[in-house]
Design an enzyme around this catalytic site. Structure first.
Site, mmCIF file in Angstrom:
data_model
loop_
_atom_site.group_PDB
_atom_site.id
_atom_site.type_symbol
_atom_site.label_atom_id
_atom_site.label_comp_id
_atom_site.label_asym_id
_atom_site.label_seq_id
_atom_site.Cartn_x
_atom_site.Cartn_y
_atom_site.Cartn_z
ATOM 1 N N ARG A 175 0.841 -1.193 0.000
ATOM 2 C CA ARG A 175 0.000 0.000 0.000
ATOM 3 C C ARG A 175 0.880 1.248 0.000
ATOM 4 O O ARG A 175 2.012 1.223 0.484
ATOM 5 C CB ARG A 175 -0.911 0.016 1.227
ATOM 6 C CG ARG A 175 -1.822 -1.205 1.344
ATOM 7 C CD ARG A 175 -2.600 -1.167 2.654
ATOM 8 N NE ARG A 175 -3.507 -2.299 2.789
ATOM 9 C CZ ARG A 175 -3.196 -3.442 3.401
ATOM 10 N NH1 ARG A 175 -1.975 -3.602 3.930
ATOM 11 N NH2 ARG A 175 -4.082 -4.422 3.486
ATOM 12 N N LYS A 199 -2.033 -2.869 8.052
ATOM 13 C CA LYS A 199 -3.176 -2.484 8.873
ATOM 14 C C LYS A 199 -3.131 -3.219 10.205
ATOM 15 O O LYS A 199 -2.826 -4.408 10.262
ATOM 16 C CB LYS A 199 -4.483 -2.794 8.141
ATOM 17 C CG LYS A 199 -4.692 -1.918 6.903
ATOM 18 C CD LYS A 199 -6.037 -2.207 6.250
ATOM 19 C CE LYS A 199 -6.277 -1.283 5.075
ATOM 20 N NZ LYS A 199 -7.585 -1.532 4.415
ATOM 21 N N HIS A 269 -2.909 2.532 -5.624
ATOM 22 C CA HIS A 269 -3.610 1.288 -5.304
ATOM 23 C C HIS A 269 -3.848 0.465 -6.558
ATOM 24 O O HIS A 269 -3.966 -0.759 -6.498
ATOM 25 C CB HIS A 269 -4.936 1.598 -4.599
ATOM 26 C CG HIS A 269 -5.303 0.599 -3.556
ATOM 27 N ND1 HIS A 269 -4.593 0.443 -2.382
ATOM 28 C CD2 HIS A 269 -6.288 -0.332 -3.512
ATOM 29 C CE1 HIS A 269 -5.133 -0.517 -1.659
ATOM 30 N NE2 HIS A 269 -6.149 -1.015 -2.327
ATOM 31 N N ARG A 272 -1.059 -1.807 -6.973
ATOM 32 C CA ARG A 272 -1.244 -2.948 -6.058
ATOM 33 C C ARG A 272 -2.160 -3.979 -6.701
ATOM 34 O O ARG A 272 -1.860 -5.183 -6.702
ATOM 35 C CB ARG A 272 -1.825 -2.431 -4.743
ATOM 36 C CG ARG A 272 -2.157 -3.489 -3.684
ATOM 37 C CD ARG A 272 -2.539 -2.747 -2.405
ATOM 38 N NE ARG A 272 -3.218 -3.580 -1.432
ATOM 39 C CZ ARG A 272 -2.604 -4.360 -0.547
ATOM 40 N NH1 ARG A 272 -1.297 -4.448 -0.544
ATOM 41 N NH2 ARG A 272 -3.288 -5.060 0.333
ATOM 42 N N HIS A 295 -3.709 -9.180 3.295
ATOM 43 C CA HIS A 295 -5.148 -9.237 3.491
ATOM 44 C C HIS A 295 -5.477 -10.131 4.680
ATOM 45 O O HIS A 295 -4.960 -11.246 4.790
ATOM 46 C CB HIS A 295 -5.841 -9.812 2.248
ATOM 47 C CG HIS A 295 -5.886 -8.852 1.104
ATOM 48 N ND1 HIS A 295 -6.050 -9.264 -0.217
ATOM 49 C CD2 HIS A 295 -5.791 -7.500 1.053
ATOM 50 C CE1 HIS A 295 -6.056 -8.206 -0.999
ATOM 51 N NE2 HIS A 295 -5.896 -7.131 -0.267
ATOM 52 N N TYR A 304 -9.345 -10.632 -7.152
ATOM 53 C CA TYR A 304 -8.377 -10.637 -8.249
ATOM 54 C C TYR A 304 -8.559 -11.847 -9.162
ATOM 55 O O TYR A 304 -8.171 -11.797 -10.328
ATOM 56 C CB TYR A 304 -6.951 -10.606 -7.685
ATOM 57 C CG TYR A 304 -6.703 -9.368 -6.872
ATOM 58 C CD1 TYR A 304 -6.631 -8.122 -7.481
ATOM 59 C CD2 TYR A 304 -6.575 -9.427 -5.496
ATOM 60 C CE1 TYR A 304 -6.427 -6.978 -6.747
ATOM 61 C CE2 TYR A 304 -6.370 -8.286 -4.752
ATOM 62 C CZ TYR A 304 -6.301 -7.063 -5.374
ATOM 63 O OH TYR A 304 -6.111 -5.932 -4.639
#
Length: 323
Positions: A175, A199, A269, A272, A295, A304
């Site tokens: 990110r 995150k 993004h 990414r 994730h 994806y």
């Protein structure tokens, strides 16, 4: 690593005082919740602002309903708040985000004994429409990176930095916030791996390839010392004035580099998304891509596969004689 938290916390918004006309209890409540999000959950600045903005809007709605403390919040109040968002034309994704923000807030309020029951636990979340992320094709990606390399041929510090950033974003799929937070010591040149704090402060190691390694080496040895200043600290990527580069500058340079070639415009993004799609097209398994991207849920990564399937379908329709 000491000092890591300050990179994030020093950017947390100071003004969480709410509306001056609010009951004093609501103002203190919002300030307490902001401290929880920052100090205990260690959320990013962007996430803190989003949560605080949504909760402030909810408290405003509660006041309009005639309540001056959190005890007046129930499931009917939450539903009427979301209904108000819908009447204002808010998108389903915005409403879903606000429903999540409300549930997180009411759970915290009950856990800290600010309310007796958790009305957010009864709140259903509007399902947002899922749209396929935009990606570059492999030829377009190569053209973008080649153009960035040409721009760096003059050896300018900014050109070499921009090339390293573009190569690393595509090579790793990290990110933009993770890239901006990188320190020099987070880059393991011998193993070609970057250590990333994603995150929730979850740490992961992400490999990168030879082109990114060469671009990083030139940036760190030739160019970064020319931009570094006394206050640069350990930041891997620096802005023109020598401070840690910010996300807006990275977004701007990505748009500028992509605009040079005839390719669809994407934000960082989008690189990414592109990296993930190309990994899957090259045969990587879904769980490996999930781990690389950081994730928490495999379901997030599965989007994806839809991108790859969509491209396969288009190729089939164009190429098969009996399609």
């Amino acid at each position: 690593m000491p000092g890591r938290l300050t990179h994030r916390r020093d950017m947390v918004p100071d003004d969480v005082s709410g509306n001056p006309s609010w009951p004093e209890g609501f103002t203190q409540l919002l300030a307490d919740y902001e401290r929880h999000l920052t100090a205990e959950r260690d959320l990013s600045t962007h996430s803190v602002r989003a949560y605080i903005g949504d909760v402030a809007d909810l408290l405003e709605h509660l006041i309009r309903l005639g309540h001056d403390d959190l005890g007046g919040l129930d499931i009917r109040g939450l539903r009427s708040w979301l209904a108000k968002q819908q009447s204002l034309g808010k998108s389903r994704s915005t409403m879903a985000r606000r429903a999540t923000a409300a549930r997180v807030f009411t759970a915290w309020a009950q856990r800290t004994e600010r309310i007796g029951t958790d009305p957010g636990a009864l709140l259903a979340s509007p399902k947002p429409h899922k749209s396929l992320p935009g990606v570059l094709g492999q030829a377009d990606t190569r053209a973008v990176l080649d153009a960035a390399a040409v721009a760096a041929d003059d050896g300018s510090p900014v050109g070499l930095r921009d090339l390293a950033i573009m190569e690393l974003l595509y090579a790793t799929g990290i990110r933009v916030g993770e890239l901006c937070a990188l320190d020099v010591d987070d880059i393991d040149h011998s193993r070609r791996v970057v250590r990333v704090f994603g995150k929730g402060r979850k740490e992961r190691s992400v490999p990168y390839g030879v082109p990114a390694a060469e671009a990083l080496e030139r940036w760190l040895t030739e160019a970064r010392p020319k931009l570094a200043r006394e206050g640069s600290g350990p930041a891997a990527f620096l802005g023109a004035r020598g401070g840690r580069i910010d996300q807006r500058a990275v977004r701007r340079l990505v748009h500028e580099r992509i605009a040079v070639v005839d390719a669809p415009d994407l934000a960082p993004h989008g690189l990414r998304h592109t990296a993930a799609t190309h990994l899957l097209e090259g045969g990587a398994d879904l769980r490996s891509v999930q781990e690389l991207l950081g994730h928490a849920s495999l379901a997030t990564t599965q989007v994806y596969t839809h991108v790859s399937s969509d491209r396969l379908r288009k190729a089939y329709l164009q190429a098969h004689p009996r399609a």
